[in-house]
Design an enzyme around this catalytic site. Structure first.
Site, short mmCIF file in Angstrom:
data_model
loop_
_atom_site.label_atom_id
_atom_site.label_comp_id
_atom_site.label_asym_id
_atom_site.label_seq_id
_atom_site.Cartn_x
_atom_site.Cartn_y
_atom_site.Cartn_z
N TYR A 127 -23.56 -4.37 -10.26
CA TYR A 127 -24.28 -5.49 -11.02
C TYR A 127 -24.95 -5.23 -12.01
CZ TYR A 127 -27.26 -3.38 -7.14
OH TYR A 127 -27.90 -2.73 -6.47
N ASP A 161 0.79 -1.27 0.03
CA ASP A 161 0.04 0.00 0.08
C ASP A 161 0.73 1.30 -0.15
OD1 ASP A 161 -2.69 0.81 -0.19
OD2 ASP A 161 -3.03 0.85 1.88
N CYS A 182 -38.76 -25.84 46.03
CA CYS A 182 -38.84 -26.64 47.50
C CYS A 182 -38.76 -25.55 48.58
CB CYS A 182 -37.96 -27.58 47.43
SG CYS A 182 -36.24 -26.80 47.45
N CYS A 240 -35.35 -21.41 46.97
CA CYS A 240 -35.64 -22.12 46.07
C CYS A 240 -37.05 -22.04 45.77
CB CYS A 240 -35.38 -23.65 46.15
SG CYS A 240 -35.84 -24.69 44.74
N LYS A 297 -34.77 -12.43 1.31
CA LYS A 297 -34.11 -11.84 2.34
C LYS A 297 -34.06 -12.94 3.82
CE LYS A 297 -34.47 -7.04 2.21
NZ LYS A 297 -35.05 -5.69 2.57
N ASP A 343 -25.23 -5.99 2.40
CA ASP A 343 -26.13 -4.84 3.08
C ASP A 343 -25.26 -3.47 2.82
OD1 ASP A 343 -27.98 -3.73 4.53
OD2 ASP A 343 -27.30 -4.43 6.50
N CYS A 362 -29.84 -24.31 44.77
CA CYS A 362 -30.72 -24.87 45.58
C CYS A 362 -29.97 -26.28 45.94
CB CYS A 362 -32.08 -25.29 44.77
SG CYS A 362 -32.99 -26.48 46.02
N LYS A 404 -32.50 -12.85 -10.02
CA LYS A 404 -32.96 -12.38 -11.33
C LYS A 404 -33.27 -13.32 -12.45
CE LYS A 404 -30.64 -8.02 -10.04
NZ LYS A 404 -29.22 -7.33 -10.15
N LYS A 433 -26.63 -10.79 -1.30
CA LYS A 433 -27.45 -9.72 -1.39
C LYS A 433 -26.36 -8.74 -0.19
CE LYS A 433 -31.63 -6.91 -0.87
NZ LYS A 433 -30.70 -5.99 0.04
N GLU A 446 -27.39 -13.60 -6.72
CA GLU A 446 -26.28 -13.02 -5.85
C GLU A 446 -26.55 -12.92 -4.61
OE1 GLU A 446 -24.61 -9.16 -7.72
OE2 GLU A 446 -26.16 -9.75 -9.04
N CYS A 504 -35.05 -31.82 46.09
CA CYS A 504 -35.81 -30.81 45.25
C CYS A 504 -36.66 -31.11 44.10
CB CYS A 504 -35.15 -29.43 45.06
SG CYS A 504 -35.87 -28.16 43.98
N SER A 507 -36.46 -0.31 -6.64
CA SER A 507 -35.92 -1.08 -5.61
C SER A 507 -36.80 -2.71 -5.79
CB SER A 507 -35.88 -0.69 -4.25
OG SER A 507 -37.13 0.01 -4.18
ZN ZN Z 1 -35.13 -26.43 45.28
#
Ligand code: ZN
Length: 709
Positions: free
Chosen positions: A231, A37, A420, A417, A323, A126, A440, A299, A124, A122, A445, A86
């Site tokens: 496109y 770069d 129980c 609890c 979509k 976003d 608990c 398309k 899509k 294609e 229980c 669209s």
């Molecule tokens: Zn319990």
């Protein structure tokens, strides 16, 4: 002399311009950089300096045009040469096939014959819709969509996008449509910077892209690494256009040839079914793309048919945006309730106003533990943001506090609890010292018993058909089952009087219970839900126990006299006898069994209550099936380790695992150098890549069946 210098400068400018352009194409369109770069920037800087000195040699489409200038006072409006439409949306296969059927009817009517359609599909992006105008091959205008008729002139910002050519190889007159987008990585970087400068963060890459393109100061757009996919190509009436195109695919090919960057994720589909398959194949991987993906654009490929289909008042008939269902939505927290699990852990669960999300209706979401409730600051009555990605369990990711009206209730975890009444205990989680969970501590229980019984009768235990959670609760409430062994005591007559039961269903359940009495050793061990002993550890424990002298000889033909009577069944009480004699050290020495699991196994088999249960099992006819050496087919995969990824064509994951275990193999969750085979199906995950890197043998279902079947 001076003429010689300027001639040299002109030559240098032209050479630099061509080289910078060529390098840009390789780097930003083909993603195949030749140089770094920095080198590219340095060459462009030299070009800029020369053009400043010799402005007479600067061309309007010089790459230095990409370098941003001063802010604009405001955007001017552009009338689009081609109206910007669209696409309509479809959200499921039914809507998609309705769309096709309608088109087929229109075409049949207009052509007087039946046709079949092929498609270009294609992925899509976003991103943000952009409209580029090229005259004689030079970019003269870049615009936003606006209302479809007029957009905003954002040419200066568009020019900062390195993947968009300012000049084309051919002198064409055309309008090109596409999408400009920001990568997830770039969004992260931008948001990090914005956070530092206390600016509001962009919610998603699309918003960030839109915010960058609609910036009066092009220097801002230039500072963000915007990218593009084009496109759509339209000839400008009366202008030069290279060829007559017959298909949508041809348009994409042409755009590529003209050096535009085209979305690499497109596919020619022979029919709509193929488009659906394409959609299904990438939708689970949608988060792995470097850009946001929100569906599939489909398309009609034939431009002749596209023409015939035309437009409705608001959108083209020849295309549809298929979509993804929304993955994030908002809803109300109606209540917070406590669920008591098998281990006794108290988990707060938000009871939500039911809301459709990612293809299913969700009415509850786990809040995990007290700390999570505090961290989110979620209160009863709050509006929350709910997220569900793919098959992942729905989770509350935030609270919209601005919508609070004052009546919201702060939730406090119970001191006892809720099932129980025993006082709760706070225990720190082993993995994360900071997070604590409430438990608990009552072993009797109801909630814990219930969860244990559900696990016991479930797929990974005795696998009793028809004994699901609702029936278990009903049987517990009617005092019919309390301990595991009570299940095997159930008679038809006990069940028939109960609500939801009739003669037939009672008979079916009793016969299902009866059929489950013969159980493989590893399933038997797993059924008890011993702490720290998961499915795989249970398998290891089973294989180890089978090797103990008493058990390994119990099926020995010599000790029973006849080959025909070779037994591979033992009584639960026999198993208890063997398991009790295993010491902690012996458990720990089993490869794959950790310290905690070893301690837990020792405690389980040493517990008098469990011994009493084993005794009852024995009397009630439960028999444990051992895996004998002789039962193993070829033995070729004995003690080999398998990892699964992707979906197999015929076997379910559980069936495939079962097959491996039955042949003496072991299963691991992740790929490591200790893995022997990776079984890959369709849509494999990152495990496959890792297996390749480590050079591990990759096999398919067929090969698996050959090895283990
Ligand atoms: Zn319990």
């Amino acid at each position: 002399m001076a003429a010689g210098i300027t001639k040299k400068a002109r030559e240098r400018i032209n050479k630099l311009r061509e080289e910078v352009e060529r390098l840009r194409y390789r780097y930003h369109v083909l993603n195949d950089p030749e140089i770094t770069d920095e080198t590219y920037t340095s060459l462009r800087h030299e070009l800029l300096k020369l053009e400043e000195k010799y402005p007479q040699y600067k061309l309007p489409h010089s790459p230095t045009e990409r370098i941003a200038e001063k802010p604009l006072p405001k955007f001017s409006k552009v009338v689009h040469l081609v109206k910007q439409w669209s696409l309509d949306d479809a959200f499921d296969w039914e809507e998609l096939s309705n769309w096709e059927n309608k088109n087929l009817r229109i075409l049949q009517k207009s052509l007087g014959r039946k046709v079949s359609l092929d498609y270009i599909a294609e992925i899509k992006i976003d991103g943000l819709h952009i409209v580029l105008t090229y005259k004689k091959g030079i970019l003269t205008n870049g615009a936003s969509r606006g209302d479809g008729m007029t957009g905003e002139d954002v040419t200066k910002n568009i020019k900062t996008i390195e993947s968009i050519p300012l000049v084309l190889k051919e002198k064409v007159d055309m309008v090109v449509e596409g999408e400009c987008w920001l990568s997830r990585k770039e969004l992260e970087r931008i948001n990090k910077e914005r956070k530092k400068s206390r600016l509001p963060l962009f919610a998603n890459a699309r918003n960030a892209a839109a915010g960058s393109i609609r910036q009066l100061d092009p220097r801002i757009a230039a500072g963000r690494k915007l990218d593009s996919f084009l496109y759509q190509a339209h000839p400008i009436p009366g202008g030069h256009f290279p060829l007559r195109l017959a298909t949508q695919e041809g348009k994409l090919e042409l755009l590529k040839k003209l050096t535009f960057k085209v979305n690499p994720f497109y596919k020619h589909c022979k029919n709509l079914k193929e488009a659906e398959e394409f959609y299904q194949s990438f939708s689970p991987k949608r988060d792995s793309f470097q850009f946001g993906v929100d569906g599939l654009v489909v398309k009609v490929n034939s431009l002749e048919y596209q023409d015939k289909l035309g437009f409705t008042g608001k959108s083209p008939r020849w295309g549809v945006a298929y979509k993804f269902p929304a993955e994030t939505t908002t809803t109300l927290v109606e209540d917070i309730k406590i669920q008591v699990g098998r281990t006794g852990a108290l988990t707060p669960v938000a009871i939500l106003k039911p809301v459709p999300i990612a293809g299913s209706v969700v009415g509850r979401a786990s809040l995990h533990n007290e700390d999570e409730v505090k961290k989110l600051d979620v209160r009863i009555g709050d509006t929350v943001v709910l997220r569900k990605a793919g098959d992942v369990i729905p989770e509350i990711v935030g609270v919209i506090k601005n919508l609070r009206g004052g009546g919201e209730k702060i939730y406090k975890m119970p001191k006892s609890c809720p099932v129980c009444g025993r006082r709760t205990q706070r225990r720190y989680l082993k993995k994360n010292k900071a997070a604590a969970a409430l438990y608990c501590s009552n072993k009797k229980c109801f909630a814990q018993k219930r969860e244990k019984l559900i696990h016991f009768a479930g797929k990974k235990g005795f696998n009793i058909n028809g004994l699901g959670d609702k029936i278990i609760v009903q049987l517990m409430e009617n005092g019919l089952i309390r301990d595991f062994s009570d299940i095997f005591r159930l008679r038809k007559g006990d069940l028939v009087p109960l609500a939801r039961f009739a003669e037939l269903s009672a008979k079916n359940l009793v016969s299902a219970i009866s059929g489950s009495r013969n159980i493989r050793l590893e399933k038997f061990i797993n059924a008890f839900g011993i702490r720290y002993v998961g499915e795989e550890t249970a398998v290891l424990a089973a294989r180890f126990l089978e090797k103990q002298p008493v058990l390994s000889s119990s099926g020995d033909p010599e000790s029973h006299g006849s080959k025909k009577t070779q037994k591979s069944n033992i009584l639960p009480i026999q198993l208890a006898g063997v398991a009790q004699s295993v010491s902690l050290e012996q458990w720990q020495e089993v490869k794959g069994i950790g310290e905690k699991a070893a301690g837990s196994l020792l405690a389980f088999f040493g517990d008098q209550n469990n011994l009493r249960e084993f005794n009852k099992f024995t009397k009630l006819g439960v028999r444990i099936i051992l895996l004998r050496e002789g039962n193993q087919t070829a033995g070729s995969i004995k003690s080999k380790t398998f990892v699964f990824t992707g979906t197999l064509p015929n076997l379910s994951r559980d069936e495939a695992k079962e097959m491996v275990r039955a042949a003496g193999g072991a299963i691991a969750g992740g790929v490591s150098k200790n893995t022997d085979y990776v079984v890959a199906g369709t849509d494999p995950g990152s495990k496959l890549e890792k297996a390749r890197q480590l050079g591990i043998k990759i096999i398919d279902e067929k090969e698996l069946k050959r090895l283990a079947g």
